[in-house]
Design an enzyme around this catalytic site. Structure first.
Site, PDB file in Angstrom:
ATOM      1  N   HIS A 168     -22.285  50.106 -52.782  1.00  0.00           N
ATOM      2  CA  HIS A 168     -23.789  50.451 -52.866  1.00  0.00           C
ATOM      3  C   HIS A 168     -24.260  50.496 -51.452  1.00  0.00           C
ATOM      4  CE1 HIS A 168     -27.547  50.736 -54.755  1.00  0.00           C
ATOM      5  NE2 HIS A 168     -27.957  49.644 -55.133  1.00  0.00           N
ATOM      6  N   ARG A 191     -31.143  63.493 -50.618  1.00  0.00           N
ATOM      7  CA  ARG A 191     -31.502  62.504 -49.598  1.00  0.00           C
ATOM      8  C   ARG A 191     -30.633  62.796 -48.387  1.00  0.00           C
ATOM      9  NH1 ARG A 191     -30.554  57.068 -52.869  1.00  0.00           N
ATOM     10  NH2 ARG A 191     -28.644  58.195 -53.304  1.00  0.00           N
ATOM     11  N   HIS A 219     -20.268  59.417 -55.838  1.00  0.00           N
ATOM     12  CA  HIS A 219     -21.661  59.102 -56.573  1.00  0.00           C
ATOM     13  C   HIS A 219     -21.193  58.697 -58.152  1.00  0.00           C
ATOM     14  CE1 HIS A 219     -25.856  58.078 -57.560  1.00  0.00           C
ATOM     15  NE2 HIS A 219     -25.810  58.184 -56.531  1.00  0.00           N
ATOM     16  N   SER A 231     -28.894  47.867 -57.308  1.00  0.00           N
ATOM     17  CA  SER A 231     -30.000  46.917 -57.012  1.00  0.00           C
ATOM     18  C   SER A 231     -30.932  46.926 -58.153  1.00  0.00           C
ATOM     19  CB  SER A 231     -30.379  47.368 -55.577  1.00  0.00           C
ATOM     20  OG  SER A 231     -30.669  48.733 -55.624  1.00  0.00           O
ATOM     21  N   ASP A 237     -26.010  57.536 -47.571  1.00  0.00           N
ATOM     22  CA  ASP A 237     -25.505  56.717 -46.786  1.00  0.00           C
ATOM     23  C   ASP A 237     -24.576  57.564 -45.824  1.00  0.00           C
ATOM     24  OD1 ASP A 237     -26.443  54.386 -47.557  1.00  0.00           O
ATOM     25  OD2 ASP A 237     -25.142  54.430 -49.305  1.00  0.00           O
TER      26      ASP A 237
HETATM   27  N1  NMX Z   1     -13.244  57.904 -51.311  1.00  0.00           N
HETATM   28  C1  NMX Z   1     -12.014  57.651 -52.055  1.00  0.00           C
HETATM   29  N2  NMX Z   1     -11.922  57.562 -53.251  1.00  0.00           N
HETATM   30  C2  NMX Z   1     -13.293  57.786 -54.039  1.00  0.00           C
HETATM   31  C3  NMX Z   1     -14.564  58.075 -53.545  1.00  0.00           C
HETATM   32  C4  NMX Z   1     -14.459  58.071 -52.007  1.00  0.00           C
HETATM   33  N3  NMX Z   1     -15.428  58.458 -51.403  1.00  0.00           N
HETATM   34  N4  NMX Z   1     -15.266  58.373 -54.532  1.00  0.00           N
HETATM   35  C5  NMX Z   1     -14.634  57.932 -55.669  1.00  0.00           C
HETATM   36  N5  NMX Z   1     -13.413  57.792 -55.312  1.00  0.00           N
HETATM   37  C6  NMX Z   1     -12.462  57.312 -56.440  1.00  0.00           C
HETATM   38  C7  NMX Z   1     -12.765  55.816 -56.901  1.00  0.00           C
HETATM   39  O1  NMX Z   1     -12.648  54.726 -55.979  1.00  0.00           O
HETATM   40  C8  NMX Z   1     -12.056  55.964 -58.413  1.00  0.00           C
HETATM   41  O2  NMX Z   1     -10.725  55.463 -58.044  1.00  0.00           O
HETATM   42  P1  NMX Z   1      -9.966  54.414 -59.143  1.00  0.00           P
HETATM   43  O3  NMX Z   1      -9.821  55.378 -60.376  1.00  0.00           O
HETATM   44  O4  NMX Z   1      -8.516  54.567 -58.564  1.00  0.00           O
HETATM   45  O5  NMX Z   1     -10.765  53.317 -59.103  1.00  0.00           O
HETATM   46  C9  NMX Z   1     -11.984  57.309 -58.786  1.00  0.00           C
HETATM   47  O6  NMX Z   1     -12.312  58.068 -57.395  1.00  0.00           O
HETATM   48  C10 NMX Z   1     -12.876  57.895 -59.483  1.00  0.00           C
HETATM   49  O7  NMX Z   1     -14.398  57.705 -59.194  1.00  0.00           O
HETATM   50  P2  NMX Z   1     -15.663  58.186 -59.583  1.00  0.00           P
HETATM   51  O8  NMX Z   1     -15.566  58.505 -61.186  1.00  0.00           O
HETATM   52  O9  NMX Z   1     -15.797  59.598 -58.860  1.00  0.00           O
HETATM   53  O10 NMX Z   1     -16.748  57.526 -58.863  1.00  0.00           O
HETATM   54  P3  NMX Z   1     -17.480  56.157 -59.444  1.00  0.00           P
HETATM   55  O11 NMX Z   1     -18.745  56.482 -60.329  1.00  0.00           O
HETATM   56  O12 NMX Z   1     -16.600  55.201 -59.891  1.00  0.00           O
HETATM   57  O13 NMX Z   1     -17.893  55.543 -57.917  1.00  0.00           O
HETATM   58  C11 NMX Z   1     -18.890  55.436 -55.863  1.00  0.00           C
HETATM   59  C12 NMX Z   1     -18.840  56.016 -57.181  1.00  0.00           C
HETATM   60  C13 NMX Z   1     -20.023  55.854 -55.077  1.00  0.00           C
HETATM   61  C14 NMX Z   1     -18.799  53.855 -55.997  1.00  0.00           C
HETATM   62  C15 NMX Z   1     -17.645  55.926 -55.304  1.00  0.00           C
HETATM   63  O14 NMX Z   1     -17.664  57.436 -55.019  1.00  0.00           O
HETATM   64  C16 NMX Z   1     -17.252  55.463 -53.869  1.00  0.00           C
HETATM   65  O15 NMX Z   1     -16.810  54.364 -53.710  1.00  0.00           O
HETATM   66  N6  NMX Z   1     -17.823  56.095 -52.731  1.00  0.00           N
HETATM   67  C17 NMX Z   1     -17.684  55.635 -51.394  1.00  0.00           C
HETATM   68  C18 NMX Z   1     -18.644  54.260 -51.197  1.00  0.00           C
HETATM   69  C19 NMX Z   1     -20.087  54.864 -50.981  1.00  0.00           C
HETATM   70  O16 NMX Z   1     -20.508  55.747 -50.271  1.00  0.00           O
HETATM   71  N7  NMX Z   1     -21.112  54.081 -51.919  1.00  0.00           N
HETATM   72  C20 NMX Z   1     -22.498  54.434 -51.705  1.00  0.00           C
HETATM   73  C21 NMX Z   1     -23.142  55.027 -52.725  1.00  0.00           C
HETATM   74  C22 NMX Z   1     -24.397  55.241 -52.558  1.00  0.00           C
HETATM   75  N8  NMX Z   1     -25.428  54.164 -52.141  1.00  0.00           N
HETATM   76  O17 NMX Z   1     -26.044  53.910 -51.405  1.00  0.00           O
HETATM   77  O18 NMX Z   1     -25.244  53.293 -53.196  1.00  0.00           O
HETATM   78  C1  MLT Z   2     -28.752  54.522 -54.846  1.00  0.00           C
HETATM   79  O1  MLT Z   2     -29.633  54.762 -54.340  1.00  0.00           O
HETATM   80  O2  MLT Z   2     -29.211  53.404 -55.752  1.00  0.00           O
HETATM   81  C2  MLT Z   2     -27.515  55.069 -54.827  1.00  0.00           C
HETATM   82  O3  MLT Z   2     -27.423  56.307 -54.730  1.00  0.00           O
HETATM   83  C3  MLT Z   2     -26.535  54.279 -56.167  1.00  0.00           C
HETATM   84  C4  MLT Z   2     -26.729  54.898 -57.438  1.00  0.00           C
HETATM   85  O4  MLT Z   2     -27.681  55.710 -57.765  1.00  0.00           O
HETATM   86  O5  MLT Z   2     -26.020  54.428 -58.219  1.00  0.00           O
END
Ligand code: NMX
Ligand code: MLT
Length: 441
Positions: free
Chosen positions: A271, A327, A318, A241, A373
């Protein structure tokens, strides 16, 4: 607003001169190296942006102008009788770079009240959408409708000197922040409370008035909103964002257009939409096992099932953080203080015990710990806000504080159009064969 605007400009002029000197002397220094994997995998770890308002550390989490969340809770002014920081104070800190006095915050609160009028065509635009429309879509449509009010757009159309961009951006940022709670509350009452709208209370602070307009008069909920609006406001510049708002703003799109773009990014499930996904996931878990108090073992089994279905466990992981998000911790502390016996809040705490060992056992997952979240929904449900599709709008209203303060800095520092280089896989193959230099001009 004059005083705060003057202070901002004074600070920005100093920083602008510092950056000029810094670039003159050190502009050629290398700040890092980029691997092919980073180019293909979401640019993780590539430093490519300057965002003055906050900085994220993978271990310690977010600091706003150097202050951690517990420090903000201690040092920022509070509402009468309250103990959570007023988010207006954080906005001042991000904008001016110094802690505000009580008077500064009161001044900002009343300025925001004064500028909060939302024209009727914005409500008409919301009303034109089917009631079933997701609240984030309604929110973005309303922000776009409000763009008719952009002072930046009007002044640019008439011909504006680039030295004045920051000034019109500052005014748009203030107007938008002032109006967003009214718009968000309107969407909430329209969709979930039979369109029975509540007029603003001019005596309340920004977050307290937001709670009031949504129909929540409980002092605990007002305190929760002050904390919520503070901790969600900013997370340095690379998150979707913030980066989107900055990128679109770099085309000199006005703050309304830029912020709406950022909000479209926040509406993605990886996100900001994750906050609704978390509570949905917990409700589905409770439904499946037929209990309001799932055991740690039942939660573990449900996590494994989620993963086996090729889904993410929402609220965990994350892109930058490698520890529990502070947070999350701030919200857990709020829960311990205000609602320690709430079964849903306790489930969130049990999920916190059950999930990290499971995710931590999967090599590819870099961070098994909870993010912001994972906790927010349970606190909202405690006060009666069960309509989880609305949660990301709350996140969006808060995020406006950080990304719009940053946009003011972008304009005051004269940051240029953002335009990184992209490549093709064919070019990568040629480069690997030594037939082309993809880093060349
Ligand atoms: N559950 C299942 N798989 C996960 C999770 C999770 N919570 N977190 C990471 N992975 C997987 C990810 O999908 C990826 O799989 P692939 O290689 O098959 O695509 C692998 O682990 C490596 O990911 P990372 O390098 O650890 O994380 P990345 O930086 O790519 O992604 C998020 C970060 C936040 C997108 C990821 O952890 C996620 O999808 N979490 C769940 C959604 C979430 O809570 N998002 C909110 C973030 C905070 N916000 O408010 O923005
Ligand atoms: C945020 O607050 O924007 C989320 O934790 C996602 C991020 O920092 O990448």
């Amino acid at each position: 607003m004059g005083i705060i605007k003057d202070r901002f400009k004074e600070k920005a002029d100093i920083v602008s001169a510092e950056i000029k000197a810094l670039l003159k002397e050190h502009g050629d220094k290398k700040i890092g190296e980029v691997t092919l994997s980073q180019v293909y995998q979401g640019m993780r770890g590539i430093t490519g942006l300057v965002t003055e308002t906050s900085l994220l550390d993978s271990q310690d989490g977010i600091r706003f102008r150097g202050y951690s969340i517990p420090e903000l809770q201690e040092k920022l002014p509070k509402a009468p009788g309250g103990s959570e920081p007023l988010p207006e104070g954080l906005f001042y800190l991000m904008l001016v770079g110094e802690l505000p006095s009580e008077d500064d915050v009161n001044h900002l609160s009343s300025t925001l009240q004064r500028r909060s009028h939302v024209p009727n065509h914005v409500f008409a635009s919301i009303e034109a959408l089917p009631i079933s429309t997701h609240p984030m879509t309604q929110f973005v449509v309303a922000i776009m409708a409000l763009q008719t009010e952009s002072q930046f757009a009007k002044k640019y159309a008439k011909g504006m000197n680039k030295k004045d961009y920051w000034n019109a951006t500052f005014d748009d940022a203030l107007d938008l922040i002032a109006r967003l709670p009214r718009i968000a509350a309107y969407i909430y009452r329209r969709k979930y409370k039979w369109g029975e709208h509540i007029q603003p209370n001019g005596l309340l602070d920004w977050a307290g008035n937001f709670a009031h307009m949504m129909g929540y008069e409980d002092d605990g909920f007002k305190e929760l909103m002050r904390l919520y609006m503070t901790i969600h406001a900013d997370h340095e510049g690379g998150n979707v964002s913030a980066h989107t708002t900055h990128l679109v703003g770099s085309a000199l799109s006005d703050p309304y257009l830029s912020f709406a773009a950022g909000m479209n990014g926040l509406a993605g499930p990886l996100h900001g939409l994750a906050n609704q996904e978390v509570i949905k996931w917990i409700f589905e878990l409770r439904e499946e096992i037929g209990s309001d108090a799932p055991t740690k073992e039942q939660i573990e089994d449900y996590v494994k099932k989620t993963l086996s279905e090729g889904k993410v466990v929402p609220g965990y992981g994350h892109a930058v953080l490698r520890k529990t998000d502070p947070r999350f911790t701030a919200q857990m502390e709020f829960g311990k203080k205000h609602m320690p016996d709430d079964p849903l809040v306790q489930t969130v705490w049990n999920v916190y015990e059950a999930v990290p060992p499971v995710l931590g056992s999967i090599a590819k997952i870099k961070n098994p710990w909870p993010n912001v979240d994972a906790h927010s929904g349970a606190l909202l449900v405690h006060y009666g806000m069960k309509e989880y599709e609305f949660y990301t709008v709350l996140f969006g209203v808060s995020r406006a504080l950080g990304v719009l303060a940053s946009l003011c800095w972008d304009r005051a520092l004269g940051f240029p159009l953002e335009r990184p280089k992209s490549i093709t896989t064919d070019l990568v193959k040629l480069w690997l064969e030594g037939k082309d230099n993809i880093w060349g001009d």
